[in-house]
Design a protein around this motif. Sequence first.
Motif, PDB file in Angstrom:
ATOM      1  N   HIS A 139      27.718  51.225  36.041  1.00  0.00           N
ATOM      2  CA  HIS A 139      27.282  49.835  36.137  1.00  0.00           C
ATOM      3  C   HIS A 139      27.812  49.009  34.958  1.00  0.00           C
ATOM      4  CE1 HIS A 139      24.415  49.953  39.601  1.00  0.00           C
ATOM      5  NE2 HIS A 139      24.596  51.244  39.395  1.00  0.00           N
ATOM      6  N   ALA A 140      27.988  49.652  33.813  1.00  0.00           N
ATOM      7  CA  ALA A 140      28.624  48.959  32.689  1.00  0.00           C
ATOM      8  C   ALA A 140      30.076  48.634  33.017  1.00  0.00           C
ATOM      9  CB  ALA A 140      28.553  49.827  31.431  1.00  0.00           C
ATOM     10  N   VAL A 141      30.769  49.559  33.682  1.00  0.00           N
ATOM     11  CA  VAL A 141      32.150  49.309  34.078  1.00  0.00           C
ATOM     12  C   VAL A 141      32.207  48.178  35.104  1.00  0.00           C
ATOM     13  CG1 VAL A 141      34.172  50.297  35.246  1.00  0.00           C
ATOM     14  CG2 VAL A 141      32.949  51.631  33.527  1.00  0.00           C
ATOM     15  N   TRP A 142      31.208  48.094  35.977  1.00  0.00           N
ATOM     16  CA  TRP A 142      31.158  46.965  36.928  1.00  0.00           C
ATOM     17  C   TRP A 142      31.135  45.642  36.154  1.00  0.00           C
ATOM     18  CZ3 TRP A 142      28.534  42.617  38.040  1.00  0.00           C
ATOM     19  CH2 TRP A 142      28.703  42.051  39.306  1.00  0.00           C
ATOM     20  N   SER A 143      30.351  45.594  35.087  1.00  0.00           N
ATOM     21  CA  SER A 143      30.294  44.379  34.271  1.00  0.00           C
ATOM     22  C   SER A 143      31.659  44.066  33.664  1.00  0.00           C
ATOM     23  CB  SER A 143      29.246  44.540  33.161  1.00  0.00           C
ATOM     24  OG  SER A 143      27.956  44.751  33.695  1.00  0.00           O
ATOM     25  N   ILE A 144      32.364  45.107  33.223  1.00  0.00           N
ATOM     26  CA  ILE A 144      33.717  44.899  32.691  1.00  0.00           C
ATOM     27  C   ILE A 144      34.612  44.319  33.780  1.00  0.00           C
ATOM     28  CG2 ILE A 144      35.767  46.062  31.789  1.00  0.00           C
ATOM     29  CD1 ILE A 144      33.898  48.076  30.458  1.00  0.00           C
ATOM     30  N   GLY A 145      34.489  44.856  35.000  1.00  0.00           N
ATOM     31  CA  GLY A 145      35.275  44.337  36.118  1.00  0.00           C
ATOM     32  C   GLY A 145      34.974  42.877  36.402  1.00  0.00           C
ATOM     33  N   ALA A 146      33.697  42.503  36.313  1.00  0.00           N
ATOM     34  CA  ALA A 146      33.334  41.111  36.560  1.00  0.00           C
ATOM     35  C   ALA A 146      33.950  40.187  35.511  1.00  0.00           C
ATOM     36  CB  ALA A 146      31.812  40.974  36.562  1.00  0.00           C
ATOM     37  N   VAL A 147      33.924  40.626  34.249  1.00  0.00           N
ATOM     38  CA  VAL A 147      34.555  39.830  33.190  1.00  0.00           C
ATOM     39  C   VAL A 147      36.061  39.752  33.409  1.00  0.00           C
ATOM     40  CG1 VAL A 147      35.032  39.730  30.714  1.00  0.00           C
ATOM     41  CG2 VAL A 147      32.744  40.334  31.517  1.00  0.00           C
ATOM     42  N   LEU A 148      36.672  40.878  33.787  1.00  0.00           N
ATOM     43  CA  LEU A 148      38.103  40.896  34.066  1.00  0.00           C
ATOM     44  C   LEU A 148      38.459  39.955  35.203  1.00  0.00           C
ATOM     45  CD1 LEU A 148      40.971  42.097  33.799  1.00  0.00           C
ATOM     46  CD2 LEU A 148      40.231  43.949  35.329  1.00  0.00           C
ATOM     47  N   GLY A 149      37.697  40.013  36.293  1.00  0.00           N
ATOM     48  CA  GLY A 149      37.973  39.141  37.428  1.00  0.00           C
ATOM     49  C   GLY A 149      37.801  37.675  37.093  1.00  0.00           C
ATOM     50  N   GLY A 150      36.714  37.365  36.373  1.00  0.00           N
ATOM     51  CA  GLY A 150      36.512  35.972  35.972  1.00  0.00           C
ATOM     52  C   GLY A 150      37.612  35.476  35.057  1.00  0.00           C
ATOM     53  N   SER A 151      38.089  36.341  34.165  1.00  0.00           N
ATOM     54  CA  SER A 151      39.179  35.962  33.262  1.00  0.00           C
ATOM     55  C   SER A 151      40.480  35.738  34.037  1.00  0.00           C
ATOM     56  CB  SER A 151      39.380  37.048  32.203  1.00  0.00           C
ATOM     57  OG  SER A 151      38.204  37.229  31.433  1.00  0.00           O
ATOM     58  N   MET A 152      40.724  36.591  35.031  1.00  0.00           N
ATOM     59  CA  MET A 152      41.913  36.403  35.876  1.00  0.00           C
ATOM     60  C   MET A 152      41.855  35.057  36.600  1.00  0.00           C
ATOM     61  SD  MET A 152      42.318  40.223  37.523  1.00  0.00           S
ATOM     62  CE  MET A 152      43.586  39.688  38.692  1.00  0.00           C
ATOM     63  N   ALA A 153      40.671  34.720  37.112  1.00  0.00           N
ATOM     64  CA  ALA A 153      40.522  33.447  37.814  1.00  0.00           C
ATOM     65  C   ALA A 153      40.721  32.274  36.863  1.00  0.00           C
ATOM     66  CB  ALA A 153      39.149  33.377  38.466  1.00  0.00           C
ATOM     67  N   ALA A 154      40.144  32.377  35.661  1.00  0.00           N
ATOM     68  CA  ALA A 154      40.304  31.292  34.682  1.00  0.00           C
ATOM     69  C   ALA A 154      41.771  31.109  34.315  1.00  0.00           C
ATOM     70  CB  ALA A 154      39.479  31.599  33.440  1.00  0.00           C
ATOM     71  N   ALA A 155      42.494  32.231  34.141  1.00  0.00           N
ATOM     72  CA  ALA A 155      43.919  32.145  33.813  1.00  0.00           C
ATOM     73  C   ALA A 155      44.710  31.541  34.969  1.00  0.00           C
ATOM     74  CB  ALA A 155      44.457  33.537  33.478  1.00  0.00           C
ATOM     75  N   ALA A 156      44.353  31.918  36.191  1.00  0.00           N
ATOM     76  CA  ALA A 156      45.047  31.373  37.356  1.00  0.00           C
ATOM     77  C   ALA A 156      44.844  29.869  37.474  1.00  0.00           C
ATOM     78  CB  ALA A 156      44.569  32.075  38.629  1.00  0.00           C
ATOM     79  N   ILE A 157      43.621  29.423  37.180  1.00  0.00           N
ATOM     80  CA  ILE A 157      43.344  27.985  37.220  1.00  0.00           C
ATOM     81  C   ILE A 157      44.125  27.267  36.125  1.00  0.00           C
ATOM     82  CG2 ILE A 157      41.533  26.260  36.876  1.00  0.00           C
ATOM     83  CD1 ILE A 157      39.575  28.301  38.154  1.00  0.00           C
ATOM     84  N   ALA A 158      44.134  27.840  34.918  1.00  0.00           N
ATOM     85  CA  ALA A 158      44.839  27.213  33.796  1.00  0.00           C
ATOM     86  C   ALA A 158      46.342  27.131  34.055  1.00  0.00           C
ATOM     87  CB  ALA A 158      44.566  27.996  32.515  1.00  0.00           C
ATOM     88  N   LEU A 159      46.895  28.151  34.708  1.00  0.00           N
ATOM     89  CA  LEU A 159      48.331  28.184  34.994  1.00  0.00           C
ATOM     90  C   LEU A 159      48.678  27.511  36.315  1.00  0.00           C
ATOM     91  CD1 LEU A 159      49.056  31.879  33.889  1.00  0.00           C
ATOM     92  CD2 LEU A 159      49.600  29.773  32.633  1.00  0.00           C
ATOM     93  N   GLU A 160      47.660  26.961  36.973  1.00  0.00           N
ATOM     94  CA  GLU A 160      47.834  26.253  38.252  1.00  0.00           C
ATOM     95  C   GLU A 160      48.465  27.159  39.315  1.00  0.00           C
ATOM     96  OE1 GLU A 160      49.924  22.619  37.483  1.00  0.00           O
ATOM     97  OE2 GLU A 160      48.247  21.728  36.399  1.00  0.00           O
ATOM     98  N   VAL A 161      48.029  28.421  39.328  1.00  0.00           N
ATOM     99  CA  VAL A 161      48.470  29.344  40.383  1.00  0.00           C
ATOM    100  C   VAL A 161      47.735  28.971  41.665  1.00  0.00           C
ATOM    101  CG1 VAL A 161      48.547  31.756  41.124  1.00  0.00           C
ATOM    102  CG2 VAL A 161      48.849  31.177  38.709  1.00  0.00           C
ATOM    103  N   PRO A 162      48.435  28.789  42.785  1.00  0.00           N
ATOM    104  CA  PRO A 162      47.760  28.427  44.032  1.00  0.00           C
ATOM    105  C   PRO A 162      46.686  29.441  44.408  1.00  0.00           C
ATOM    106  CG  PRO A 162      50.131  28.165  44.264  1.00  0.00           C
ATOM    107  CD  PRO A 162      49.907  28.836  42.945  1.00  0.00           C
ATOM    108  N   LEU A 163      45.617  28.932  44.977  1.00  0.00           N
ATOM    109  CA  LEU A 163      44.478  29.778  45.336  1.00  0.00           C
ATOM    110  C   LEU A 163      44.896  30.959  46.203  1.00  0.00           C
ATOM    111  CD1 LEU A 163      41.373  30.267  45.584  1.00  0.00           C
ATOM    112  CD2 LEU A 163      41.425  28.739  47.577  1.00  0.00           C
TER     113      LEU A 163
END
Length: 420
Positions: A139-163
């Motif tokens: 379950h701790a690793v799940w939390s790491i995955g959630a942070v990783l996924g959110g960070s990927m999304a934030a980077a995609a938004i910042a770089l204007e990667v299409p949805l």
Amino acid sequence: MTAALPEVRRARGAVAAMFLTNGALIANILPRYPEIKGELGLANSTYGLVLAAFPAGAILAGLGAGTLIRRFGSAPLAVVGTILTALGLIAASWAPVAAALALALLVAGACDAITDVAQNAHGLRVQRGYGRSIINSFHAVWSIGAVLGGSMAAAAIALEVPLRVHLAVSGTLFAVTALVALRFALPGKDPENPASAVGADGASGAAGTAGAATSARVMRPGRGRTAFLLGALVVIAIGGTLVEDSGNSWATLYLSRDLGAPAAIAATGFIALVGAQFVGRLLGDTLVDRFGQRTVARAGGGVIAVGMATALAVPSVPGTIAGFALAGLGSATLVPAAMQEADDLPGLRHGTGLTVVSWLMRLGFLVSPPLVGLIADHAGLRTGLLVLPVAGILVLVFSGVLSGRRRGAHQKSEQISAAV
């Protein structure tokens, strides 16, 4: 305590990868929901109904997880569920209208619920091979995955990667990760009797199986007792999810609107909660092995109740942030504990207890935001957040159904065999 066999250690890595992908997949789309809302021109009411399709799908499909686990095995089911969840989220990015978006999220939510039960079932199977608690680390690793996924999304938004490109890449990446993990999972279907699973010494001989069967006959509770145990485990699990939801839905709002904290400071309430919860899950397995599920859960319920009650009784920004952090720490092991105990309940077919607790827990997750909101509308959000110390007290009351300090799997097997 004997060391786990190499295949069991590899399976632990495989389950960790499953939990990582599950957390990361969902977190990749959450920050892009406003963009989807804007592209489809959805009104707030329609937007809310569309987003409700995800938990609705989970509730509709969740009760089928136990049957599917027995039919296909927990690891293959978790991986197939991951792939279908990824496809559902990719489909959501291509949805031209609200109805299509709702359908895609409904499918993704249904598959996510099945994946959640299956990966926990396989994690508990691997844990039996270790002869000690490791479920909290997953379950701790799940939390790491959630942070990783959110960070990927934030980077995609910042770089204007299409949805559509972003979700296609993330979905493919984590689906492939899950497929690779399947190669290292424990082979075959899950044993119908969890006690017959591979032990810490790699053995699951006839004597151990016979002893487990004898123990199950002696200890099998009546239907009323089983229903009570399941109900108590659901209360404990909902206590954990209620704390998580308070961080997701209300921490920032309460700190900013009710206590006047600046936006940057208000966000730290949620960060403190999930950060402390992550730390608690890293420490949880060691604490459970040393003190037992019951003691750790009781301590957690007490920390939630005292921490949040104090924060609400004497409201201040620092005190409230500390209160949410204590609530996150106290809740860290509650959901894994309830799932483990449900999966080990005698008198139920394999996967049934875990499925029922997971399903009812999701119902609680769906009901808790409206409940807090309803109380807040009539008496203020500070009063609404009193559900948190109440949840802590309920955990204290019902944690007696959890097991005490466990012996190693090898010692338990010897004890059963001697009894036979």
